[in-house]
Write an enzyme that holds these catalytic residues in place. Structure first.
Site, mmCIF file in Angstrom:
data_model
loop_
_atom_site.group_PDB
_atom_site.id
_atom_site.type_symbol
_atom_site.label_atom_id
_atom_site.label_comp_id
_atom_site.label_asym_id
_atom_site.label_seq_id
_atom_site.Cartn_x
_atom_site.Cartn_y
_atom_site.Cartn_z
ATOM 1 C CB SER A 282 88.826 25.270 -5.066
ATOM 2 O OG SER A 282 87.856 26.175 -5.564
ATOM 3 C CG ASP A 525 86.647 32.715 -0.894
ATOM 4 O OD1 ASP A 525 85.584 32.493 -1.505
ATOM 5 O OD2 ASP A 525 87.493 31.824 -0.659
ATOM 6 C CG HIS A 528 86.537 28.679 -1.758
ATOM 7 N ND1 HIS A 528 86.964 29.690 -2.584
ATOM 8 C CD2 HIS A 528 86.807 27.521 -2.413
ATOM 9 C CE1 HIS A 528 87.472 29.175 -3.691
ATOM 10 N NE2 HIS A 528 87.385 27.856 -3.616
#
Length: 561
Positions: A282, A525, A528
């Site tokens: 990702s 998060d 990312h």
């Protein structure tokens, strides 16, 4: 008795008007000779048969006239000492004096007209004398002396108001343009070419990944927040309510060079007719979405940029492909978080157990092996519980390891990948990249145990606060060195370690679940990246690599010729 007819000395005087050819200063363009013998005088005009560009100036004419008149005056002085005891001699002197007077009168007239033409050009370029003197393309043998001086020339002046500046003349279908009259566009192109060569040479010698982050409010971000509706909600931090925006305005500055700002139009031209494929986890999806937004922002008709199968969400599927129709170009993503296959096998009670096949590359590999540019990555999934503990999870052939160290498992997987690349990818056609580990910044726990980064709003400044270089990347680098295929290593680990401020943190989504609303700080998060943000810089490095490839290709072609 003194015989003037026999004794008079022959005097040959020359007036040479030199107008230098710009490309060959030693070439004489025009020559005027004045010959005086005892009983005949003549002014003879010669001109070069070579049609050469010149620039008219009154100074050489004045100098030449002065020389001519001085020499003529000397000739007159010499006649004063001739004995006049003979009538024939007197006639000779009389004739000579008349000739001198005529020469003076002619030259004064010529000088007056020359000065008039030089300092008082016609304000009307369509007037007959302007056209004859300054725009005549051909000359007959009977052309006047004045049109001769302006024959087949490009006229320039240091004065912007000159009616014939930046005007080129042509003869025999050849255009002659002086340096001062070159179009500004050509001058700019030359300057730009020199700058680009200098930039390419500095990039060629530069370590892109050793540098620092510098604030640049004027040039960044590369696209405005909210301008790209293709960004996943997970990365769309500003739309999710993040209040600070300075994290978008930093430029990566290597120590040995300056990365060119990504020009979307030029990058699309470089990628015309090609397939660019991202393969990995990702974080590679983060980079893929960044590139789509940058390039799409450079396209006028956004309707000609679309996902090949009409997909609008980019999580959960195994592959995606965005088409840039006007460029016959696609940028694609194949989801393969380990680069080797996730597997299942049956255990004794009939249930299935998940494993990771360290000896098989991802299932989709045949679909992208012929792509023009392939960017691989893996890393974050090797930190999860199953992979880090390594119990009953790693498999080779039919053998499942009871326990295997994660670094050894990683080495086996990357070796399997490298052998597949060497065997299946045509290195003469395809460029292969491997993007290294992107740093996480969980504080007080991990991604699933309350790790946080929401209070970070500025990059790390001091390298002493950076984390230890990941051992998995040293394993990767050793494998890359032993490959036959040239793989460009995008070692982003250090540059991303500075950017603890660039993660979505609590701004990873708009609609929180009931549990998330109760403890929003527990769900962050910190692996990312927000978009616009740090992955845009990775794509700028990719852009620099493509520019250098084009530069090398052009140099090779020049060397062949």
């Amino acid at each position: 008795m003194f015989d003037a007819q026999q004794k008079t000395k022959h005097v040959k005087l020359s007036l040479v008007i030199i107008i230098l050819n710009q490309s060959n200063p030693n070439q004489f363009i025009n020559r005027i000779s004045y010959n005086s013998y005892s009983h005949q005088q003549s002014i003879i005009f010669f001109h070069s048969t070579k049609k050469t560009d010149t620039t008219f100036s009154h100074k050489p004419v004045l100098t030449s006239l002065f020389l001519f008149l001085s020499q003529t005056s000397s000739m007159a002085e010499s006649t004063k000492h001739v004995p006049n005891s003979d009538i024939k001699t007197l006639f000779s002197i009389f004739k000579t004096s008349k000739t001198i007077a005529f020469a003076y009168a002619f030259m004064l007239a010529f000088l007056s007209l020359t000065l008039f033409l030089a300092f008082s050009p016609s304000p009307n370029p369509s007037s007959p004398w302007f056209t004859n003197f300054f725009t005549t393309k051909t000359l007959s043998s009977s052309s006047s002396i004045f049109s001769f001086f302006y024959h087949n020339t490009t006229t320039t002046s240091s004065l912007p108001s000159s009616p014939f500046s930046n005007t080129s003349r042509s003869t025999n279908n050849t255009s002659h343009v002086s340096d001062q009259a070159k179009p500004q566009k050509m001058i700019n192109q030359t300057a730009n070419m020199e700058q680009e060569i200098h930039m390419m040479e500095s990039l060629r010698k530069c370590d892109f990944f050793d540098g620092e982050w510098v604030k640049d409010d004027d040039s960044y971000p590369l696209y405005q927040p909210g301008s790209c509706n293709l960004i996943d909600q997970q990365f769309n931090c500003i739309s999710n309510g993040r209040p600070d925006q300075d994290f978008q305005k930093f430029k990566w500055k290597p120590k040995g060079c300056s990365l060119p700002r990504l020009d979307g139009h030029r990058m699309l031209d470089l990628l015309r007719g090609q397939r660019l494929v991202f393969v990995g986890d990702s974080i590679n999806r983060n980079m893929w979405e960044s590139l789509i937004c940058i390039l799409r922002n450079s396209v006028k008709d956004k309707s000609k940029v679309f996902e090949a199968n009409g997909k609008v969400h980019f999580k959960g599927e195994t592959s995606y492909s965005f088409i840039f129709k006007d460029y016959n170009f696609s940028v694609e993503l194949f989801v393969s978080p380990f680069l080797v296959q996730e597997w299942e096998y049956l255990v004794k009670n009939g249930t299935k157990k998940e494993t990771l096949r360290l000896d098989l590359v991802g299932k989709s590999s045949d679909q992208y092996k012929d792509a023009d540019i392939i960017i691989f990555n893996t890393g974050h999934w090797w930190t999860h519980d199953k992979t880090s503990k390594g119990k009953d999870y790693y498999q080779e052939g039919s053998h499942v390891y009871n326990e295997l160290n994660v670094l050894e498992a990683f080495r086996k997987a990357i070796t399997t990948w490298s052998r597949w690349v060497d065997a299946n990818i045509n290195a003469t056609k395809s460029m292969v990249f491997f993007r290294g580990y992107s740093s996480s910044h969980f504080s007080g726990g991990q991604w699933n145990s309350g790790g946080q980064c929401n209070s970070e709003i500025a990059p790390i400044k001091n390298e002493n606060y950076l984390r230890q270089y990941p051992p998995k990347m040293r394993v990767l680098e050793k494998v890359l060195r032993n490959m036959k295929t040239r793989v460009t290593y995008l070692n982003v680990t250090k540059m991303t370690d500075f950017r603890k401020d660039g993660h979505p943190s609590i701004y990873r989504k708009q609609n929180l679940s009931p549990d998330e609303r109760k403890s929003p700080l527990m769900y962050q998060d910190c692996s990312h990246w927000c978009l616009p943000g740090i992955p845009d810089t990775w794509n700028e490095i990719l852009y620099a690599e493509l520019l250098m490839k084009q530069y090398r290709y052009q140099n090779q072609n020049q060397n062949r010729h």
